[in-house]
Design a protein around this motif. Structure first.
Motif, PDB file in Angstrom:
ATOM      1  N   ASN A  87     131.006  72.332  76.582  1.00 36.18           N
ATOM      2  CA  ASN A  87     129.647  72.491  76.080  1.00 36.18           C
ATOM      3  C   ASN A  87     128.672  71.805  77.032  1.00 36.18           C
ATOM      4  N   TRP A  89     124.797  70.121  77.022  1.00 39.76           N
ATOM      5  CA  TRP A  89     123.663  69.671  76.209  1.00 39.76           C
ATOM      6  C   TRP A  89     122.846  68.658  76.996  1.00 39.76           C
ATOM      7  N   PHE A 147     123.471  70.128  67.316  1.00 38.65           N
ATOM      8  CA  PHE A 147     124.414  71.042  67.972  1.00 38.65           C
ATOM      9  C   PHE A 147     124.566  72.388  67.257  1.00 38.65           C
ATOM     10  N   TYR A 151     122.728  75.942  68.405  1.00 40.37           N
ATOM     11  CA  TYR A 151     123.535  76.991  69.012  1.00 40.37           C
ATOM     12  C   TYR A 151     123.570  78.235  68.125  1.00 40.37           C
ATOM     13  N   TYR A 300     129.604  76.758  76.167  1.00 37.71           N
ATOM     14  CA  TYR A 300     128.525  76.953  75.201  1.00 37.71           C
ATOM     15  C   TYR A 300     127.311  76.115  75.623  1.00 37.71           C
ATOM     16  N   TYR A 302     123.586  74.575  74.389  1.00 37.87           N
ATOM     17  CA  TYR A 302     122.805  74.232  73.201  1.00 37.87           C
ATOM     18  C   TYR A 302     121.308  74.151  73.474  1.00 37.87           C
ATOM     19  N   ASP A 303     120.906  73.983  74.708  1.00 38.13           N
ATOM     20  CA  ASP A 303     119.497  73.767  75.012  1.00 38.13           C
ATOM     21  C   ASP A 303     118.693  75.056  74.823  1.00 38.13           C
ATOM     22  N   THR A 309     123.229  81.767  76.119  1.00 36.72           N
ATOM     23  CA  THR A 309     123.883  81.096  75.000  1.00 36.72           C
ATOM     24  C   THR A 309     125.304  80.692  75.352  1.00 36.72           C
TER      25      THR A 309
END
Length: 442
Positions: A87, A89, A147, A151, A300, A302-303, A309
Motif C-alpha cells: 500500500n 499512503w 485507509f 480507498y 493499493y 490511498y491518497d 486507485t
C-alpha cells in the motif's frame, strides 16, 4: 434444442462446458459483441511486445477441479506466484493489509489507530447497516477514515455509508489486538492476505485459459445484441441478423439487458435496472525499459491526489508479457455513471499517471517509456450500494419469469472471481438442463 449463450467470458464458457459435460449434443452458439473472445478476461498483445489483460486477472481458486481444468487448458504451462501486495499512503510504503502492518507510520497515527481499535472492540454496535458502521466497529474510527474509507471511495466511487456489507467475504482481514500491536512494533509480519499464491499462464496472457474452450461451441464474434423478444424467443443483432432460441443464457450486464435490449420490459423493471450501479474503469498501460522498480504484484493507493486507485505489474506475473529486461505497469482509475461520471478521455490519463508514478518513486525522469496505451471498461466492478439488493431481486425475478438465464459478474451482479464466474455459468446451464429434463425435452 437451440441453446444460445450471450458472452464469451468465463461465465459464458462455464455454461458451454457444463452443457457439453452433461451430454448435450445439439449445436451450441455463443455470441460476443467484440471481435475477440474473453469479455472481461480478454488479453491484448501490442505490436511492441507487451501483453496486457483487460484489467488485472489472476487465478487463486482453491477448487481443485477448476485448478486442473484451467491448467489442462494451457497444457500446464503456468507461473505460480506469491501474492506480494503493498500500500502507498502519503509517501509511506506499507505491507498489505495495512491494519496489521502499521510499522514505520507516524507515531501519532499509530497511537490513535490502536487506541480507537481497542475502544471499538469494547463497544456495543447494535445492528450494522452499512460499510461505514462496519469499519468503525471492526477497526475503529481513525483507521477506518484514514485507509479503507478513502480507498473505498476511490475504488467504488461511493461513500462508505451508502454501501452495504454483503460483498466483503474475506476481503478485509480482521486482526486481533496482538496482531495489530506486533505489526506496529515489528517491521516483519506473517502474511495474512486472503490471496496467498496464484497462477498465471506462462504465455499469451490470462485469456489463454479460454482458448481450448472455443471448441465447445460455434462462436459468433462481432454480434452485438440489440433486441430480445422473449415471447417469440428471437435475438436481434446489430449486423442485421436474427436467431431463435429455445434456451438463452446471458452474461450481458443486467442494466443493459432490461433497459436497452429486451422488448417490452415493464417500467418498474426498467427503473430497478437503472438503480443497479457499476464502476467504469480507465486502464493506463505503461511499458518501460527496466523491471526492477517493485517487488509487489499489485499495490493499493490511498491518497486522493494520486489519480490511480490500484497498480498491477504484468511483468511479474509472467516474464513473457514483456520484451526481455522490460517492465510493465497497469493503472486503474475508477468512475461511475451514478456517483462519479467519467470526466475525461482515456488518453488524457496517460500524462497524470506517469507523473504520479514518478511522485511515488516507481518511475524516474531517466526511465525510457517504451509503450503507453489505454482501455476503457464500461462495466468494471459492481457497486454494492444500498439500492442494490432490492433492485437486483426485482430484475432477477423478472428474468426468471421470462426464462432468461443469467450468469457471471454482470448477470449475477456480484463480486465474482474467476472460478466463481465460471461456476456461475455452469449453474445457469444446469438450470437449462433441469428445465428440459422436467419437461422431458431431453
Amino acid at each position: 434444442m437451440n441453446i444460445r449463450i450471450l458472452g464469451t467470458g468465463m461465465a459464458g464458457f462455464g455454461a458451454a462446458y457444463r452443457l457439453r459435460q452433461e451430454g448435450v449434443k445439439s449445436d451450441l452458439y455463443m455470441y460476443d459483441k467484440n471481435a475477440y473472445i474473453g469479455g472481461h478476461t480478454a488479453t491484448f498483445e501490442t505490436n511492441d511486445g507487451f501483453i496486457f489483460d483487460d484489467g488485472p486477472h489472476i487465478s487463486f481458486t482453491d477448487d481443485k477441479r477448476i485448478q486442473d481444468l484451467l491448467a489442462d487448458n494451457i497444457d500446464h504451462e503456468y507461473e505460480t506466484l506469491k501474492a506480494t501486495v503493498n500500500n502507498y499512503w502519503k509517501g509511506y510504503w506499507i505491507k498489505h493489509p495495512a491494519q496489521c502492518n502499521l510499522h514505520g507510520l507516524p507515531s501519532d497515527l499509530i497511537v490513535d489507530v490502536i487506541s480507537d481499535f481497542v475502544e471499538a472492540k469494547h463497544k456495543t454496535n447494535g445492528h450494522i447497516v452499512n460499510y461505514k458502521e462496519w469499519l468503525y466497529a471492526k477497526f475503529g474510527k481513525t483507521f477506518a477514515e484514514t485507509f479503507p474509507m478513502v480507498y473505498g471511495k476511490k475504488y467504488h466511487t461511493v461513500d462508505a455509508e451508502n454501501m452495504d456489507i454483503d460483498w466483503l467475504g474475506p476481503r478485509l482481514y480482521q486482526p486481533d489486538l496482538q496482531e495489530v500491536l506486533k505489526g506496529a512494533l515489528e517491521p516483519s509480519t506473517p502474511d495474512v492476505h486472503y490471496v496467498d499464491k496464484f497462477r498465471y499462464p506462462t504465455n499469451h496472457g490470462f485469456a489463454h485459459y479460454l482458448d481450448k474452450f472455443t471448441s465447445l461451441a460455434q462462436i459468433k464474434l462481432n454480434h452485438k445484441v440489440t433486441g430480445i423478444d422473449a415471447k417469440e424467443r428471437l435475438i436481434h443483432f446489430n449486423n442485421g441478423t436474427t436467431t431463435d432460441y429455445d434456451e438463452l443464457i446471458s452474461s450481458i450486464p443486467l442494466p443493459e439487458l432490461v433497459t436497452n435490449i429486451i422488448n417490452d420490459v415493464p417500467e418498474n423493471i426498467v427503473e430497478a435496472g437503472k438503480k443497479l450501479a457499476c464502476t467504469s474503469c480507465i486502464i493506463v498501460n505503461i511499458g518501460i525499459d527496466r523491471n526492477d522498480f517493485t517487488e509487489a504484484v499489485w499495490s493499493y493507493f490511498y491518497d486522493t491526489d494520486i489519480i490511480f486507485t490500484r497498480l498491477s505489474f504484468p511483468h511479474l506475473m509472467s516474464p513473457n508479457t514483456v520484451p526481455d529486461g522490460c517492465g510493465s505497469i497497469q493503472a486503474e482509475i475508477y468512475f461511475s455513471d451514478k456517483y462519479r461520471p467519467v470526466d475525461r478521455n482515456p488518453e488524457e490519463c496517460i500524462k497524470p499517471v506517469i507523473q504520479d508514478l514518478k511522485k511515488c518513486g516507481l518511475l524516474t525522469e531517466d526511465d525510457n517509456i517504451l509503450h503507453t496505451s489505454t482501455l476503457f471498461i464500461k462495466y468494471a466492478n459492481v457497486i454494492f450500494d444500498l439500492d442494490r439488493q432490492e433492485a437486483l431481486k426485482i430484475v432477477h425475478d423478472y428474468l426468471d419469469d421470462i426464462g432468461i438465464r443469467y450468469c457471471g459478474r454482470y448477470g449475477d451482479w456480484g463480486y465474482l472471481w474467476t472460478d466463481e464466474a465460471f461456476k456461475s455459468g455452469e449453474n445457469a446451464a444446469q438450470q437449462v438442463l433441469d428445465n428440459k429434463l422436467s419437461t422431458r425435452e431431453i
